[in-house]
Design a protein around this motif. Structure first.
Motif, PDB file in Angstrom:
ATOM      1  N   GLY A 224       0.808  -1.212   0.000  1.00 44.59           N
ATOM      2  CA  GLY A 224       0.000   0.000   0.000  1.00 44.59           C
ATOM      3  C   GLY A 224       0.837   1.256   0.000  1.00 44.59           C
ATOM      4  N   ASP A 225       0.160   2.400   0.154  1.00 46.75           N
ATOM      5  CA  ASP A 225       0.846   3.686   0.080  1.00 46.75           C
ATOM      6  C   ASP A 225       1.948   3.822   1.123  1.00 46.75           C
ATOM      7  OD1 ASP A 225      -0.816   4.358  -1.990  1.00 46.75           O
ATOM      8  OD2 ASP A 225      -2.108   5.683  -0.816  1.00 46.75           O
ATOM      9  N   GLY A 226       1.659   3.436   2.360  1.00 45.78           N
ATOM     10  CA  GLY A 226       2.655   3.583   3.419  1.00 45.78           C
ATOM     11  C   GLY A 226       3.894   2.754   3.176  1.00 45.78           C
ATOM     12  N   THR A 227       3.701   1.523   2.742  1.00 48.89           N
ATOM     13  CA  THR A 227       4.837   0.643   2.448  1.00 48.89           C
ATOM     14  C   THR A 227       5.628   1.171   1.258  1.00 48.89           C
ATOM     15  OG1 THR A 227       3.620  -1.278   3.297  1.00 48.89           O
ATOM     16  CG2 THR A 227       5.491  -1.717   1.848  1.00 48.89           C
ATOM     17  N   ALA A 228       4.912   1.585   0.220  1.00 47.74           N
ATOM     18  CA  ALA A 228       5.589   2.095  -0.972  1.00 47.74           C
ATOM     19  C   ALA A 228       6.377   3.363  -0.670  1.00 47.74           C
ATOM     20  CB  ALA A 228       4.569   2.365  -2.078  1.00 47.74           C
ATOM     21  N   ASP A 229       5.781   4.291   0.102  1.00 43.79           N
ATOM     22  CA  ASP A 229       6.467   5.536   0.440  1.00 43.79           C
ATOM     23  C   ASP A 229       7.739   5.273   1.230  1.00 43.79           C
ATOM     24  OD1 ASP A 229       4.564   7.047  -0.856  1.00 43.79           O
ATOM     25  OD2 ASP A 229       3.467   7.590   0.964  1.00 43.79           O
ATOM     26  N   LEU A 230       7.672   4.357   2.192  1.00 48.34           N
ATOM     27  CA  LEU A 230       8.852   4.063   3.006  1.00 48.34           C
ATOM     28  C   LEU A 230       9.928   3.372   2.175  1.00 48.34           C
ATOM     29  CD1 LEU A 230      10.221   4.147   5.730  1.00 48.34           C
ATOM     30  CD2 LEU A 230       9.134   1.961   6.293  1.00 48.34           C
ATOM     31  N   LEU A 231       9.531   2.463   1.309  1.00 46.80           N
ATOM     32  CA  LEU A 231      10.500   1.778   0.454  1.00 46.80           C
ATOM     33  C   LEU A 231      11.249   2.785  -0.421  1.00 46.80           C
ATOM     34  CD1 LEU A 231      11.601  -0.984  -0.529  1.00 46.80           C
ATOM     35  CD2 LEU A 231       9.848  -0.924  -2.305  1.00 46.80           C
ATOM     36  N   LEU A 232      10.522   3.723  -1.007  1.00 45.84           N
ATOM     37  CA  LEU A 232      11.162   4.747  -1.829  1.00 45.84           C
ATOM     38  C   LEU A 232      12.073   5.627  -0.994  1.00 45.84           C
ATOM     39  CD1 LEU A 232       8.269   5.845  -4.189  1.00 45.84           C
ATOM     40  CD2 LEU A 232      10.438   4.850  -4.892  1.00 45.84           C
ATOM     41  N   LYS A 233      11.626   6.018   0.199  1.00 48.76           N
ATOM     42  CA  LYS A 233      12.428   6.877   1.053  1.00 48.76           C
ATOM     43  C   LYS A 233      13.741   6.218   1.433  1.00 48.76           C
ATOM     44  CE  LYS A 233      12.259   9.423   5.445  1.00 48.76           C
ATOM     45  NZ  LYS A 233      11.424   9.762   6.632  1.00 48.76           N
ATOM     46  N   LEU A 234      13.700   4.920   1.703  1.00 50.63           N
ATOM     47  CA  LEU A 234      14.890   4.208   2.158  1.00 50.63           C
ATOM     48  C   LEU A 234      15.834   3.801   1.034  1.00 50.63           C
ATOM     49  CD1 LEU A 234      13.317   1.853   4.851  1.00 50.63           C
ATOM     50  CD2 LEU A 234      14.640   3.947   5.244  1.00 50.63           C
ATOM     51  N   HIS A 235      15.300   3.641  -0.182  1.00 51.02           N
ATOM     52  CA  HIS A 235      16.107   3.023  -1.233  1.00 51.02           C
ATOM     53  C   HIS A 235      16.226   3.828  -2.525  1.00 51.02           C
ATOM     54  CE1 HIS A 235      16.559  -0.670   1.077  1.00 51.02           C
ATOM     55  NE2 HIS A 235      15.273  -0.614   1.342  1.00 51.02           N
ATOM     56  N   SER A 236      15.768   5.077  -2.537  1.00 50.42           N
ATOM     57  CA  SER A 236      15.852   5.849  -3.782  1.00 50.42           C
ATOM     58  C   SER A 236      17.110   6.697  -3.887  1.00 50.42           C
ATOM     59  CB  SER A 236      14.618   6.744  -3.946  1.00 50.42           C
ATOM     60  OG  SER A 236      14.538   7.691  -2.901  1.00 50.42           O
ATOM     61  N   LEU A 237      17.908   6.775  -2.819  1.00 49.76           N
ATOM     62  CA  LEU A 237      19.181   7.486  -2.906  1.00 49.76           C
ATOM     63  C   LEU A 237      20.141   6.642  -3.738  1.00 49.76           C
ATOM     64  CD1 LEU A 237      19.622   8.863   0.737  1.00 49.76           C
ATOM     65  CD2 LEU A 237      18.494   9.917  -1.224  1.00 49.76           C
ATOM     66  N   ASP A 238      20.608   7.190  -4.852  1.00 49.58           N
ATOM     67  CA  ASP A 238      21.347   6.374  -5.821  1.00 49.58           C
ATOM     68  C   ASP A 238      22.859   6.373  -5.642  1.00 49.58           C
ATOM     69  OD1 ASP A 238      21.990   8.908  -6.761  1.00 49.58           O
ATOM     70  OD2 ASP A 238      20.627   8.800  -8.473  1.00 49.58           O
ATOM     71  N   GLY A 239      23.371   7.136  -4.682  1.00 46.06           N
ATOM     72  CA  GLY A 239      24.807   7.112  -4.410  1.00 46.06           C
ATOM     73  C   GLY A 239      25.665   7.934  -5.349  1.00 46.06           C
ATOM     74  N   VAL A 240      25.049   8.647  -6.294  1.00 47.96           N
ATOM     75  CA  VAL A 240      25.824   9.504  -7.196  1.00 47.96           C
ATOM     76  C   VAL A 240      26.422  10.663  -6.399  1.00 47.96           C
ATOM     77  CG1 VAL A 240      25.642  11.124  -9.139  1.00 47.96           C
ATOM     78  CG2 VAL A 240      24.546   8.884  -9.261  1.00 47.96           C
ATOM     79  N   LYS A 241      27.700  10.954  -6.646  1.00 52.81           N
ATOM     80  CA  LYS A 241      28.409  12.004  -5.920  1.00 52.81           C
ATOM     81  C   LYS A 241      28.863  13.094  -6.882  1.00 52.81           C
ATOM     82  CE  LYS A 241      28.309   9.649  -2.026  1.00 52.81           C
ATOM     83  NZ  LYS A 241      27.462  10.088  -0.887  1.00 52.81           N
ATOM     84  N   ASP A 242      29.186  14.252  -6.294  1.00 59.58           N
ATOM     85  CA  ASP A 242      29.807  15.296  -7.107  1.00 59.58           C
ATOM     86  C   ASP A 242      31.198  14.820  -7.521  1.00 59.58           C
ATOM     87  OD1 ASP A 242      30.643  15.407  -4.466  1.00 59.58           O
ATOM     88  OD2 ASP A 242      31.168  17.516  -4.572  1.00 59.58           O
ATOM     89  N   THR A 243      31.744  15.412  -8.555  1.00 57.87           N
ATOM     90  CA  THR A 243      33.011  14.940  -9.098  1.00 57.87           C
ATOM     91  C   THR A 243      33.978  16.098  -9.275  1.00 57.87           C
ATOM     92  OG1 THR A 243      34.074  13.798 -10.957  1.00 57.87           O
ATOM     93  CG2 THR A 243      32.138  15.151 -11.469  1.00 57.87           C
ATOM     94  N   THR A 244      35.253  15.795  -9.143  1.00 55.81           N
ATOM     95  CA  THR A 244      36.298  16.795  -9.387  1.00 55.81           C
ATOM     96  C   THR A 244      36.971  16.556 -10.733  1.00 55.81           C
ATOM     97  OG1 THR A 244      37.911  15.415  -8.207  1.00 55.81           O
ATOM     98  CG2 THR A 244      36.746  17.098  -6.924  1.00 55.81           C
ATOM     99  N   GLN A 245      36.452  15.610 -11.497  1.00 50.70           N
ATOM    100  CA  GLN A 245      37.008  15.316 -12.816  1.00 50.70           C
ATOM    101  C   GLN A 245      35.993  15.678 -13.885  1.00 50.70           C
ATOM    102  OE1 GLN A 245      38.140  11.138 -12.645  1.00 50.70           O
ATOM    103  NE2 GLN A 245      40.218  11.693 -12.057  1.00 50.70           N
ATOM    104  N   PHE A 246      36.461  16.412 -14.896  1.00 54.63           N
ATOM    105  CA  PHE A 246      35.560  16.801 -15.972  1.00 54.63           C
ATOM    106  C   PHE A 246      35.382  15.626 -16.934  1.00 54.63           C
ATOM    107  CE2 PHE A 246      34.001  18.865 -19.765  1.00 54.63           C
ATOM    108  CZ  PHE A 246      33.186  19.871 -19.249  1.00 54.63           C
TER     109      PHE A 246
END
Length: 219
Positions: free
Chosen positions: A25-47
């Motif tokens: 349901g909505d609550g489960t889906a919202d929490l799953l997205l909140k916990l697992h949608s951070l993709d780990g992409v970082k800023d970079t110092t290389q062009f």
């Protein structure tokens, strides 16, 4: 939605203090997205090789917080720093049409202005054309099967808005102040970036992308 899926949902619900009913349901889906949608992409110092410019934007999970973007030349000189807003329509996340701007690494290109100046401003816009890493890779493929389309970096002639006010929410685009988007356009032309004819909704994108966008989480 078979018994294995129900069991997996119940396991997730139990581990996160939710009612373990196996219903996604909505609550489960919202929490799953909140916990697992951070993709780990970082800023970079290389062009990135093969491109003429790069923009990096750090964002918070709470996209109502406006943050700073940085425009880089190929030698990693910062050409311009400016305020942006990446908040989509209320109640929508970055995995939905009109939700917040997706995080990740994506190709972009400079296009001539959109015809609707109130919504997009009178200056050339930057169009996100192909996701390469992170959530953008999933959502923004350069094909007719892309989940998210029409993600731009632009401004607007927003009724009632003035500098110092929060910018309005978008339908997935990156909003910037009018003078900043104008400055970005002029700086890009100065370093040899071409203003391509606006392609609108044409897919796949017909030109070689000249720029790179990096959107990464600060929290």
């Amino acid at each position: 939605y078979d018994s294995a899926t129900v069991a997996a949902v119940k396991q997730f619900q139990t581990g996160n203090s939710l009612t373990a009913d196996g219903i996604f349901g909505d609550g489960t889906a919202d929490l799953l997205l909140k916990l697992h949608s951070l993709d780990g992409v970082k800023d970079t110092t290389q062009f990135p090789s093969g491109y003429k410019y790069m923009v990096q934007i750090g964002v918070y999970t709470d996209r109502s917080i406006e943050t700073k973007a940085q425009l880089f030349a190929p030698n990693m000189t910062v050409l311009h720093k400016f305020t942006v807003r990446t908040h989509g329509q209320p109640g929508l996340n970055e995995f939905t049409t009109s939700g917040s701007t997706p995080s990740g690494l994506m190709e972009m290109d400079l296009n001539s202005p959109e015809s609707d100046h109130e919504a997009y401003g009178p200056y050339p816009i930057n169009r996100m054309v192909n996701g390469l890493k992170g959530n953008a890779e999933i959502l923004l493929a350069n094909s007719t099967s892309a989940i998210r389309r029409g993600i731009l970096m632009h401004t607007g002639e927003w009724p009632g808005w003035s500098v110092g006010d929060p910018m309005p929410n978008s339908h997935g685009c990156i909003h910037g102040h009018p003078e900043d988007i104008k400055t970005v356009w002029k700086l890009l032309v100065d370093i040899g970036v071409e203003v391509r004819d606006n392609t609108g909704s044409v897919e796949p994108y017909p030109y070689k992308a000249q720029g790179m966008m990096v959107i990464y989480h600060l929290d």
